[in-house]
Enzyme design. Structure first.
Site, PDB file in Angstrom:
ATOM      1  N   ARG A 111      27.595  29.037  39.467  1.00  0.00           N
ATOM      2  CA  ARG A 111      26.294  29.036  38.795  1.00  0.00           C
ATOM      3  C   ARG A 111      25.225  28.448  39.726  1.00  0.00           C
ATOM      4  O   ARG A 111      25.409  27.376  40.306  1.00  0.00           O
ATOM      5  CB  ARG A 111      26.384  28.201  37.510  1.00  0.00           C
ATOM      6  CG  ARG A 111      25.050  27.873  36.843  1.00  0.00           C
ATOM      7  CD  ARG A 111      24.406  29.106  36.212  1.00  0.00           C
ATOM      8  NE  ARG A 111      23.088  28.802  35.678  1.00  0.00           N
ATOM      9  CZ  ARG A 111      22.854  28.387  34.425  1.00  0.00           C
ATOM     10  NH1 ARG A 111      23.856  28.238  33.578  1.00  0.00           N
ATOM     11  NH2 ARG A 111      21.631  28.145  34.010  1.00  0.00           N
ATOM     12  N   ARG A 120      22.760  34.892  36.013  1.00  0.00           N
ATOM     13  CA  ARG A 120      23.717  33.828  36.328  1.00  0.00           C
ATOM     14  C   ARG A 120      25.149  34.327  36.185  1.00  0.00           C
ATOM     15  O   ARG A 120      25.432  35.202  35.372  1.00  0.00           O
ATOM     16  CB  ARG A 120      23.489  32.622  35.413  1.00  0.00           C
ATOM     17  CG  ARG A 120      23.766  32.899  33.948  1.00  0.00           C
ATOM     18  CD  ARG A 120      22.972  32.006  33.037  1.00  0.00           C
ATOM     19  NE  ARG A 120      21.560  32.339  33.062  1.00  0.00           N
ATOM     20  CZ  ARG A 120      20.650  31.767  32.279  1.00  0.00           C
ATOM     21  NH1 ARG A 120      20.989  30.841  31.426  1.00  0.00           N
ATOM     22  NH2 ARG A 120      19.382  32.120  32.347  1.00  0.00           N
ATOM     23  N   ASP A 123      27.015  30.843  32.024  1.00  0.00           N
ATOM     24  CA  ASP A 123      26.235  29.894  31.241  1.00  0.00           C
ATOM     25  C   ASP A 123      27.174  29.302  30.195  1.00  0.00           C
ATOM     26  O   ASP A 123      27.847  30.055  29.475  1.00  0.00           O
ATOM     27  CB  ASP A 123      25.081  30.642  30.564  1.00  0.00           C
ATOM     28  CG  ASP A 123      23.954  29.724  30.130  1.00  0.00           C
ATOM     29  OD1 ASP A 123      23.914  28.578  30.592  1.00  0.00           O
ATOM     30  OD2 ASP A 123      23.119  30.166  29.331  1.00  0.00           O
ATOM     31  N   ASP A 125      26.997  26.605  27.108  1.00  0.00           N
ATOM     32  CA  ASP A 125      26.114  25.765  26.292  1.00  0.00           C
ATOM     33  C   ASP A 125      26.852  25.215  25.081  1.00  0.00           C
ATOM     34  O   ASP A 125      27.540  25.960  24.380  1.00  0.00           O
ATOM     35  CB  ASP A 125      24.918  26.582  25.776  1.00  0.00           C
ATOM     36  CG  ASP A 125      23.903  26.884  26.854  1.00  0.00           C
ATOM     37  OD1 ASP A 125      23.705  26.032  27.736  1.00  0.00           O
ATOM     38  OD2 ASP A 125      23.317  27.983  26.822  1.00  0.00           O
TER      39      ASP A 125
END
Length: 198
Positions: A111, A120, A123, A125
């Protein structure tokens, strides 16, 4: 149990080790993590992230959504489409440590954080962490935009049909409330899937 480390484990030993590994999760919390990728081998990257989370001490993956494809939202134009998924887990890691692990998994898959909302490889989260709300700029809980994003809600609903975004309501209601146009921009890829770690 044999004390010889080179001796093959008996069935009893293996069962004891599995039981012991699971019992290390004392008072686990429920957490939900979103995964996204739009560079490289997207499916392989998402599966690698799921496996890396499961391999983390203090984390047990309990559910993995289907893979959903969506056009990139925000950021530079003409980005490749994203593959998105959601992972539900039990963890004894505090939110800050879970965030550190999420960032480490992103870094392991190359990343690069040079362009806001840019393309990217991965990711990761944290969407929600049981019983915790946080206004820390480094870790906002629940995720401040999760309830507004079909590409988050659709896989989360798939992984957790009765789930809720804390403070906002049921996933199904939130997704429906975004309207047909938003839902149409996220489609499930029936031809590919992620494996739940064994």
């Amino acid at each position: 149990m044999s004390t010889d480390p080179t001796a093959p484990p008996s069935t009893f030993d293996l069962e004891r080790r599995v039981d012991s590994a699971d019992s290390t999760l004392h008072d686990p919390r429920h957490a939900v993590i979103a995964l996204g990728s739009n560079l490289g081998n997207r499916l392989e990257t998402l599966q690698g992230a799921v496996d890396a989370l499961e391999d983390t001490p203090g984390i047990r993956v309990t559910a993995v959504s289907g893979v959903f494809e969506t056009e990139a939202v925000g950021g530079p134009a003409e980005q490749p489409n994203y593959y998105n998924a959601v992972v539900v887990l039990r963890t004894t890691l505090p939110p800050s440590s879970l965030l550190e692990r999420a960032n480490a998994v992103e870094d392991a898959f190359g990343r690069v954080r040079s362009v806001r909302w840019g393309a990217r490889t991965l990711d990761v989260d944290i969407l929600a962490y049981e019983g915790v709300t946080s206004d820390d700029p480094h870790l906002l809980l629940p995720h401040p935009r999760a309830h507004e994003r079909a590409f988050v809600l659709a896989p989360w609903l798939d992984a957790e049909p009765d789930g809720e975004v804390p403070g906002h309501g049921r996933l199904a209601d939130l997704l429906k409330g975004l309207g047909e146009e938003a839902a149409a921009g996220v489609w499930r890829r029936e031809d590919i899937q992620l494996r739940l770690p064994e």
